[in-house]
Write a protein that holds these residues in place. Structure first.
Motif, PDB file in Angstrom:
ATOM      1  N   LYS B   4      38.754  30.496  40.955  1.00  0.00           N
ATOM      2  CA  LYS B   4      37.543  30.937  40.276  1.00  0.00           C
ATOM      3  C   LYS B   4      37.522  30.370  38.866  1.00  0.00           C
ATOM      4  O   LYS B   4      36.822  29.426  38.560  1.00  0.00           O
ATOM      5  CB  LYS B   4      37.482  32.453  40.251  1.00  0.00           C
ATOM      6  N   GLU B  30      32.932  37.512  34.856  1.00  0.00           N
ATOM      7  CA  GLU B  30      32.842  37.975  36.238  1.00  0.00           C
ATOM      8  C   GLU B  30      33.866  37.273  37.123  1.00  0.00           C
ATOM      9  O   GLU B  30      34.370  37.845  38.078  1.00  0.00           O
ATOM     10  CB  GLU B  30      31.424  37.728  36.774  1.00  0.00           C
ATOM     11  N   PHE B  32      36.781  36.456  36.485  1.00  0.00           N
ATOM     12  CA  PHE B  32      38.161  36.908  36.311  1.00  0.00           C
ATOM     13  C   PHE B  32      38.347  38.284  36.930  1.00  0.00           C
ATOM     14  O   PHE B  32      37.430  39.109  36.932  1.00  0.00           O
ATOM     15  CB  PHE B  32      38.514  36.982  34.820  1.00  0.00           C
ATOM     16  N   GLU B  33      39.553  38.521  37.391  1.00  0.00           N
ATOM     17  CA  GLU B  33      39.842  39.832  37.970  1.00  0.00           C
ATOM     18  C   GLU B  33      39.974  40.882  36.877  1.00  0.00           C
ATOM     19  O   GLU B  33      40.321  40.576  35.735  1.00  0.00           O
ATOM     20  CB  GLU B  33      41.130  39.761  38.789  1.00  0.00           C
ATOM     21  N   LYS B  34      39.713  42.134  37.263  1.00  0.00           N
ATOM     22  CA  LYS B  34      39.754  43.203  36.268  1.00  0.00           C
ATOM     23  C   LYS B  34      40.976  44.091  36.420  1.00  0.00           C
ATOM     24  O   LYS B  34      41.063  45.175  35.853  1.00  0.00           O
ATOM     25  CB  LYS B  34      38.478  44.042  36.372  1.00  0.00           C
ATOM     26  N   ARG B  35      41.913  43.616  37.213  1.00  0.00           N
ATOM     27  CA  ARG B  35      43.138  44.399  37.412  1.00  0.00           C
ATOM     28  C   ARG B  35      44.324  43.453  37.318  1.00  0.00           C
ATOM     29  O   ARG B  35      44.293  42.365  37.871  1.00  0.00           O
ATOM     30  CB  ARG B  35      43.095  45.085  38.775  1.00  0.00           C
ATOM     31  N   PRO B  50      46.664  38.250  37.911  1.00  0.00           N
ATOM     32  CA  PRO B  50      45.630  39.034  38.587  1.00  0.00           C
ATOM     33  C   PRO B  50      46.260  39.844  39.713  1.00  0.00           C
ATOM     34  O   PRO B  50      47.219  39.383  40.341  1.00  0.00           O
ATOM     35  CB  PRO B  50      44.681  37.976  39.157  1.00  0.00           C
ATOM     36  N   SER B  52      45.496  40.474  42.654  1.00  0.00           N
ATOM     37  CA  SER B  52      45.441  39.949  44.022  1.00  0.00           C
ATOM     38  C   SER B  52      46.704  39.163  44.376  1.00  0.00           C
ATOM     39  O   SER B  52      46.959  38.896  45.544  1.00  0.00           O
ATOM     40  CB  SER B  52      44.214  39.056  44.181  1.00  0.00           C
ATOM     41  N   GLU B  87      44.893  48.184  34.072  1.00  0.00           N
ATOM     42  CA  GLU B  87      43.448  47.952  34.151  1.00  0.00           C
ATOM     43  C   GLU B  87      42.863  48.118  32.747  1.00  0.00           C
ATOM     44  O   GLU B  87      43.211  49.067  32.054  1.00  0.00           O
ATOM     45  CB  GLU B  87      42.811  48.964  35.108  1.00  0.00           C
ATOM     46  N   HIS B 118      47.543  32.562  35.476  1.00  0.00           N
ATOM     47  CA  HIS B 118      48.016  33.795  34.842  1.00  0.00           C
ATOM     48  C   HIS B 118      48.111  33.551  33.355  1.00  0.00           C
ATOM     49  O   HIS B 118      47.776  32.467  32.874  1.00  0.00           O
ATOM     50  CB  HIS B 118      49.369  34.201  35.420  1.00  0.00           C
TER      51      HIS B 118
END
Lengths: 146, 146
Positions: B4, B30, B32-35, B50, B52, B87, B118
């Motif tokens: 992404k 958007e 990027f991951e939020k966790r 991230p 995931s 988070e 990362h």
DNA sequence: CCATTTTTACCCACATCTAACCACAACGTC
DNA sequence: GACGTTGTGGTTAGATGTGGGTAAAAATGG
């Protein structure tokens, strides 16, 4: 298999005289199961799996040859006889029977160790002895080949 | 695998006494991951991936022979026990537990270093010692053969 | 079958911690 | 300047971990 969330990190919580142990809030989200199986581990801790663990194992049986499934089933049945089911109360604690506390040598304190799809419960002293001295990302990355 | 957006650039932000660290607005889109997963690195920083990341690794396990998956699983479980999930709050900050701040020797300031998939968190003094001196595009292009 | 003891689940209490909320200075944009 | 965003710092209401009381349920024993 759909992986939702993983048990990670370590926590030290207390066990009261009723054998109640708080499950960390980090492991209580919607993505986590609310029913557990407590099993004695040969290395002297307790392994706590989401309750769906047994269902998955039983499904694996049916996708196996009759002969090899038979042996597995026997083993699972043996395991079942030493599993305690546990559900958190409204404060988020699970009750661990004395039999199991004794197996792990648990006193008033317990270390909870995240292990991806399950977690372990250790007596703090035992944990200190067997805990790896500072696990790092690179160490594991090399072993796994990331 | 769908890429992404990549973590790039460096930032120096402050850590307050609650252990809160702002994630740069450049890494908040958007895409990027939020966790996040916070892991100790052997070179004395924190690696933040991230969330995931773990799911992908666990899926790899299930698509592996039982014997070779076993060793990998053990290694990943070891890693899981030293991973903190985090988070961002509504101000875009993540809370880094003291255990991890201690590992990286973090005080009131922290350097955030983009590493494509990362980013790393460094104590400014440590970073100065190991930081590469002014890399340029052409330099890397030659090494990689762009 | 009932009486008694033990166990368990549910409720309330409370100190501590956290996460949501608010505030604001510094900066950049229009 | 007016306005919005970003990084930063505090305040506070609510969540969390812990302990105990009590009633329901289960086990035990006549």
């Amino acid at each position: 298999m759909t992986m939702k969330e993983a048990y990670t990190d370590r926590f030290e919580f207390s066990l009261d005289d009723k054998g109640r142990l708080s499950v960390p809030v980090e492991w209580r989200g919607e993505a986590f199961e609310k029913r557990f199986l407590v099993m004695p581990s040969s290395d002297g801790c307790l392994r706590i799996y989401p309750a769906s663990f047994l269902g998955r194992e039983m499904e694996k049986l049916s996708s196996l040859g009759a002969t090899s499934a038979d042996a597995r089933r026997k083993s699972l049945e043996k395991l079942a006889s030493v599993i305690q089911a546990a559900e958190p109360d409204q404060q988020g604690r699970i009750m661990i029977r004395e039999k199991f506390r004794q197996h792990a040598g648990l006193g008033r304190q317990a270390v909870l160790v995240g292990r991806l799809d399950h977690f372990e419960v250790w007596d703090p002293k035992k944990w200190k002895k067997i805990a790896p001295p500072a696990t790092t990302f690179e160490e594991v990355a090399k072993e796994v080949g990331l």
